[in-house]
Design a protein around this motif. Structure first.
Motif, PDB file in Angstrom:
ATOM      1  N   SER A   1       0.728  -1.280  -0.085  1.00  8.85           N
ATOM      2  CA  SER A   1      -0.075  -0.020   0.001  1.00  8.85           C
ATOM      3  C   SER A   1       0.900   1.284  -0.046  1.00  8.85           C
ATOM      4  N   THR A   2       0.438   2.337  -0.762  1.00  8.04           N
ATOM      5  CA  THR A   2       1.092   3.542  -0.797  1.00  8.04           C
ATOM      6  C   THR A   2       1.049   4.198   0.527  1.00  8.04           C
ATOM      7  N   LYS A   3       0.073   4.107   1.684  1.00  6.30           N
ATOM      8  CA  LYS A   3       0.061   4.776   2.744  1.00  6.30           C
ATOM      9  C   LYS A   3       1.432   4.207   3.665  1.00  6.30           C
ATOM     10  N   LYS A   4       1.521   3.012   3.589  1.00  2.94           N
ATOM     11  CA  LYS A   4       2.548   2.116   4.475  1.00  2.94           C
ATOM     12  C   LYS A   4       3.764   2.357   3.870  1.00  2.94           C
ATOM     13  N   GLN A   5       3.865   2.840   2.632  1.00  2.00           N
ATOM     14  CA  GLN A   5       5.156   3.107   2.141  1.00  2.00           C
ATOM     15  C   GLN A   5       5.523   4.641   2.435  1.00  2.00           C
ATOM     16  N   LEU A   6       4.549   5.742   2.555  1.00  2.00           N
ATOM     17  CA  LEU A   6       4.766   6.992   2.762  1.00  2.00           C
ATOM     18  C   LEU A   6       5.201   7.000   4.305  1.00  2.00           C
ATOM     19  N   GLU A   7       4.453   6.364   5.155  1.00  2.00           N
ATOM     20  CA  GLU A   7       4.834   6.288   6.647  1.00  2.00           C
ATOM     21  C   GLU A   7       6.235   5.773   6.786  1.00  2.00           C
ATOM     22  N   PHE A   8       6.569   4.814   5.986  1.00  2.58           N
ATOM     23  CA  PHE A   8       8.047   4.378   6.250  1.00  2.58           C
ATOM     24  C   PHE A   8       8.998   5.458   5.715  1.00  2.58           C
ATOM     25  N   LEU A   9       8.928   6.111   4.740  1.00  2.20           N
ATOM     26  CA  LEU A   9       9.845   7.073   4.311  1.00  2.20           C
ATOM     27  C   LEU A   9       9.701   8.127   5.167  1.00  2.20           C
ATOM     28  N   GLN A  10       8.628   8.561   5.603  1.00  7.39           N
ATOM     29  CA  GLN A  10       8.639   9.754   6.795  1.00  7.39           C
ATOM     30  C   GLN A  10       9.268   9.475   8.020  1.00  7.39           C
ATOM     31  N   ARG A  11       9.003   8.275   8.660  1.00  7.67           N
ATOM     32  CA  ARG A  11       9.484   8.044   9.916  1.00  7.67           C
ATOM     33  C   ARG A  11      10.986   7.641   9.773  1.00  7.67           C
ATOM     34  N   GLU A  12      11.487   7.062   8.537  1.00  4.52           N
ATOM     35  CA  GLU A  12      12.761   6.414   8.495  1.00  4.52           C
ATOM     36  C   GLU A  12      13.853   7.667   8.365  1.00  4.52           C
ATOM     37  N   PHE A  13      13.275   8.182   7.274  1.00  2.00           N
ATOM     38  CA  PHE A  13      14.377   9.219   6.580  1.00  2.00           C
ATOM     39  C   PHE A  13      13.726  10.865   6.627  1.00  2.00           C
ATOM     40  N   LEU A  14      12.851  11.123   6.128  1.00  2.00           N
ATOM     41  CA  LEU A  14      12.257  12.435   5.767  1.00  2.00           C
ATOM     42  C   LEU A  14      12.011  13.115   6.936  1.00  2.00           C
ATOM     43  N   SER A  15      11.604  12.550   8.187  1.00  2.00           N
ATOM     44  CA  SER A  15      11.421  13.343   9.294  1.00  2.00           C
ATOM     45  C   SER A  15      12.665  14.412   9.949  1.00  2.00           C
ATOM     46  N   GLN A  16      13.863  13.852   9.333  1.00  2.00           N
ATOM     47  CA  GLN A  16      15.285  14.292   9.963  1.00  2.00           C
ATOM     48  C   GLN A  16      15.734  15.581   8.710  1.00  2.00           C
ATOM     49  N   PHE A  17      14.757  16.144   7.895  1.00  2.00           N
ATOM     50  CA  PHE A  17      15.100  17.137   6.945  1.00  2.00           C
ATOM     51  C   PHE A  17      14.080  18.233   7.054  1.00  2.00           C
ATOM     52  N   THR A  18      14.503  19.369   6.388  1.00  2.00           N
ATOM     53  CA  THR A  18      13.524  20.390   6.074  1.00  2.00           C
ATOM     54  C   THR A  18      14.206  20.833   4.459  1.00  2.00           C
ATOM     55  N   GLY A  19      13.300  21.444   3.994  1.00  2.00           N
ATOM     56  CA  GLY A  19      13.576  21.777   2.437  1.00  2.00           C
ATOM     57  C   GLY A  19      14.788  22.552   2.251  1.00  2.00           C
ATOM     58  N   ILE A  20      15.409  22.500   1.098  1.00  2.00           N
ATOM     59  CA  ILE A  20      16.532  23.695   0.576  1.00  2.00           C
ATOM     60  C   ILE A  20      15.834  23.821  -0.967  1.00  2.00           C
ATOM     61  N   LYS A  21      16.757  25.032  -1.275  1.00  2.00           N
ATOM     62  CA  LYS A  21      16.687  25.326  -2.849  1.00  2.00           C
ATOM     63  C   LYS A  21      17.438  24.431  -3.457  1.00  2.00           C
ATOM     64  N   VAL A  22      17.117  24.041  -4.539  1.00  2.00           N
ATOM     65  CA  VAL A  22      17.874  23.364  -5.647  1.00  2.00           C
ATOM     66  C   VAL A  22      18.078  23.899  -6.996  1.00  2.00           C
ATOM     67  N   ASP A  23      18.870  23.815  -7.544  1.00  2.00           N
ATOM     68  CA  ASP A  23      19.240  24.302  -8.906  1.00  2.00           C
ATOM     69  C   ASP A  23      19.659  23.082  -9.514  1.00  2.00           C
ATOM     70  N   ALA A  24      18.624  22.330 -10.133  1.00  2.00           N
ATOM     71  CA  ALA A  24      19.085  21.402 -10.962  1.00  2.00           C
ATOM     72  C   ALA A  24      18.312  21.165 -12.105  1.00  2.00           C
ATOM     73  N   VAL A  25      18.364  22.273 -12.923  1.00  2.00           N
ATOM     74  CA  VAL A  25      17.849  22.307 -14.396  1.00  2.00           C
ATOM     75  C   VAL A  25      18.843  22.306 -15.364  1.00  2.00           C
ATOM     76  N   LEU A  26      18.558  21.424 -16.083  1.00  2.00           N
ATOM     77  CA  LEU A  26      19.562  21.331 -17.331  1.00  2.00           C
ATOM     78  C   LEU A  26      19.336  22.147 -18.498  1.00  2.00           C
ATOM     79  N   PRO A  27      20.419  23.026 -18.883  1.00  2.00           N
ATOM     80  CA  PRO A  27      19.934  23.952 -19.932  1.00  2.00           C
ATOM     81  C   PRO A  27      20.006  23.346 -21.230  1.00  2.00           C
ATOM     82  N   ARG A  28      19.360  23.764 -22.040  1.00  2.00           N
ATOM     83  CA  ARG A  28      19.174  23.447 -23.129  1.00  2.00           C
ATOM     84  C   ARG A  28      20.458  23.967 -24.359  1.00  2.00           C
TER      85      ARG A  28
END
Length: 689
Positions: free
Chosen positions: A230-257
């Motif tokens: 189930s999606t819910k079970k996997q989202l809870e796992f990602l949040q509990r194990e990894f993502l709860s330890q982070f805040t957002g940052i600005k990422v410049d990852a655009v590949l120019p043409r």
């Protein structure tokens, strides 16, 4: 059941859509705190799959992305063993576990049919990418280090360094790099994300750590999920194990043409020369930069166009290259490259005189102009459409279906296209077929507008040269001389200490506590019953036939086994050439090109292989030896396909000496190339024999 707008474990559900071609739902979610995106293709497949995907745009050719890919899998905060990858394999039912560096992204995929094992893998890989130890010893081992020999000579060592030295010694790899990177001189795609050994030697430990800190953050991550958990079970796992330890940052990852060219260009380079015969023979490729890969219609258009022009010996461009007499065979680089931001289309020849580049260009453009005027034969297009539809429908074995879905989804998702849109193939294929039906000259116009009249075209000539290796090694030798000249006694002592530290690191086993951190399955976690396929044995025209019923998305698979135990040793040695000739030669009034076209139209593939297997019955001690012909085709084509294959096996023209010579030359080329690129396979084969 999730719906758009729902909030689950720190994620907001952005969209939920049915994706019938994969018998499932596409659920796209965004992590509110970091911006990490998750796309789950939820269906009833028990082989669940995940992949952490990071945009890793290179800033140089030091191979930093490639080295970091190796290094993150060498111990993390919660799994501090030196090689978690190998430890996992000892106690896992994984069906896929790997990491891959692309020109502008790095991915970490894994799969397992057992839910507990799946979450074990997800835990270890997530911890590896977000919380790696990145030890200096790991950098020295996996990337690059300066070693001091007994005579005080300095030399470069490192797994990625040596791996890329091997790649840069391979003719086709050199041609591939030049053909792709040469089209992007003003963008990061001009750099080699895998690493040029001459640049890898310049990489520092600080740069290496900085690259991970800059790129391996949830804000720069897309997670692809596939399967029945189930999606819910996997989202809870990602949040509990990894993502709860982070805040957002600005990422410049655009590949120019890239800036589009006003006129075609030419690039010439060299490769190692292997013997006198190879001195004068190289390869020539003509490469075009075309449309963006995130356009689903463009992607299927070039898939069909590639198949129509090059898919089999009867295809017009394939035939034109072979019959030009300018080289020995079609370059394996020919076709489309769909894993970059923009599709690259290539036509090339191998075993050619480098001074024939002008003649090859003229021949290719002349043939393209002919096809744009007259159009590609309708049967070739129809066959190509069927072949590509077949490929999209087929659920191949060997690798998880989730991996195939992820690769397709990332082609658009990496560049801002909704993952569900990028994943689908049926809708753009139906659009393409409608365009072709409304305008039979659709593909002829594509050839004219996007190839003939496209000035962003690069001709690459790769010439084998006896002086190539020395020129390649000179910058490395010079760098070592400069290091040696600048080395003080203190520096030498430090290099030796680093070397001793690395040796001690190798020789010191992981502690019991560290090994216990690696999650493992127990016998109790394994299924008690194996899956059994129903088998019906019957006789068709006196031939023993086994039927297996299995969901294959409407595709039939057939193996024809011929017992070869009665052949002499000499006849056995002829089997590889014989078996290849059977289905790549003429038949009655049909030329080999017509035979190839018919096979392409009726089947999704037909090929031969030699098989030796051990009997299940102990009473039969001799191994079974077979020549095997393997075919696959759509269920609705089964009668016509099997009828044609039967006719081909009984009536193919084995006396066509021209085809026999072409097959031998092609086989020779394959072996020559394979010795460098797959030397370990030849060594293993020799050992087995």
């Amino acid at each position: 059941m999730l719906s758009p707008g729902d909030t689950v474990a720190g994620f907001t559900v952005r969209s939920v859509e049915d994706i019938p071609e994969y018998r499932g739902q596409g659920i796209w979610c965004i992590h509110k705190a970091t911006g990490l995106e998750v796309f789950h293709l939820l269906n009833d497949d028990r082989e669940n799959f995940f992949s952490f995907n990071f945009t890793t745009i290179p800033k140089n050719s030091k191979g930093t992305a490639h080295i970091v890919e190796h290094a993150v899998l060498a111990g993390s905060e919660h799994v501090p063993v030196k090689d978690p990858f190998q430890e996992i394999l000892k106690g896992s039912a994984q069906t896929f576990l790997n990491a891959m560096t692309y020109p502008d992204r790095t991915i970490y995929p894994g799969a397992s049919p057992i839910e507990k094992d799946y979450f074990n893998l997800l835990k270890v890989y997530g911890d590896a990418v977000f919380f790696p130890l990145l030890r200096k010893e790991t950098f020295m081992q996996e990337g690059i280090r300066v070693a001091v020999a007994d005579d005080k000579r300095l030399e470069f060592q490192g797994i990625v360094f040596n791996e890329m030295k091997g790649a840069y010694a391979h003719h086709d790899a050199i041609a591939a790099e030049a053909s792709i990177r040469g089209l992007f001189p003003d963008t990061p795609m001009h750099y080699d994300s895998g690493g040029d050994p001459r640049s890898i030697a310049q990489l520092t430990y600080e740069e290496f750590k900085g690259f991970h800190a800059e790129n391996y953050h949830p804000s720069n991550c897309r997670v692809f999920l596939y399967g029945s958990i189930s999606t819910k079970k996997q989202l809870e796992f990602l949040q509990r194990e990894f993502l709860s330890q982070f805040t957002g940052i600005k990422v410049d990852a655009v590949l120019p043409r890239p800036k589009r060219w006003q006129k075609p260009k030419r690039l010439e380079t060299t490769s190692p020369a292997d013997g006198d015969q190879e001195q004068s023979r190289g390869s020539i490729t003509i490469n075009w930069l075309t449309r963006e890969v995130s356009d689903p219609l463009a992607l299927v258009t070039y898939e069909v166009l590639t198949e129509a022009l090059l898919g089999n010996p009867g295809s017009p461009m394939y035939q034109a290259i072979i019959e030009s007499g300018l080289g020995e065979d079609v370059s394996p680089l020919s076709g489309m490259e769909g894993d970059l931001k923009e599709i690259v289309f290539t036509l090339g020849i191998r075993g050619a005189q480098p001074d024939q580049a002008e003649a090859f260009e003229q021949m290719v453009l002349k043939e393209l102009k002919r096809l744009s005027r007259r159009g590609i034969p309708e049967e070739q297009i129809a066959s190509a459409v069927k072949k590509i539809e077949f490929q999209h429908r087929e659920m191949k074995g060997g690798i998880p279906q989730g991996l195939r879905c992820m690769i397709r989804a990332m082609r658009g998702w990496s560049y801002g296209i909704e993952p569900g849109t990028a994943l689908q193939a049926v809708a753009p294929m139906e659009q393409l077929k409608q365009l072709w039906q409304d305008d039979p000259r659709y593909f002829a116009k594509v050839i004219k507008q996007e190839l003939i009249n496209n000035p962003h075209r690069l001709t690459v000539i790769v010439r084998p040269d006896a002086g190539h290796e020395q020129r390649f090694e000179t910058p490395l030798a010079k760098h070592l001389e400069e290091l040696k000249a600048a080395c003080t006694k203190k520096d030498y002592l430090q290099l030796r200490r680093d070397q001793q530290d690395l040796e001690q690191y190798h020789d010191t086993p992981d502690s019991p506590e560290a090994l216990q951190s690696v999650p493992r399955l127990s016998i109790e976690d394994l299924p008690r019953e194996i899956r059994r396929l129903d088998t019906l044995e019957d006789a068709v025209n006196g031939v023993t036939t086994l039927f297996h019923r299995y969901h294959t998305n409407g595709i039939c698979y057939v193996d024809y086994l011929l017992d070869t135990r009665g052949l002499s040793d000499y006849e056995q040695q002829l089997l590889p050439i014989f078996s290849r000739l059977v289905y790549t030669t003429s038949m009655g009034a049909m030329s080999y090109g017509e035979v190839s076209s018919a096979l392409a139209s009726l089947t999704g593939g037909f090929y031969s292989m030699l098989d030796i297997s051990t009997p299940l019955q102990p009473s039969d001690s001799l191994p079974k030896e077979h020549l095997l012909f393997r075919a696959k085709f759509l269920y609705e084509d089964r009668s016509d396909a099997m009828g044609f294959i039967h006719k081909l096996l009984m009536q193919s023209n084995l006396g066509d000496l021209k085809r026999l010579k072409d097959i031998i030359v092609e086989a020779k080329q394959d072996y020559s190339v394979g010795l460098l690129s797959s030397g370990n396979a030849f060594a293993a084969l020799r050992s087995d024999s």
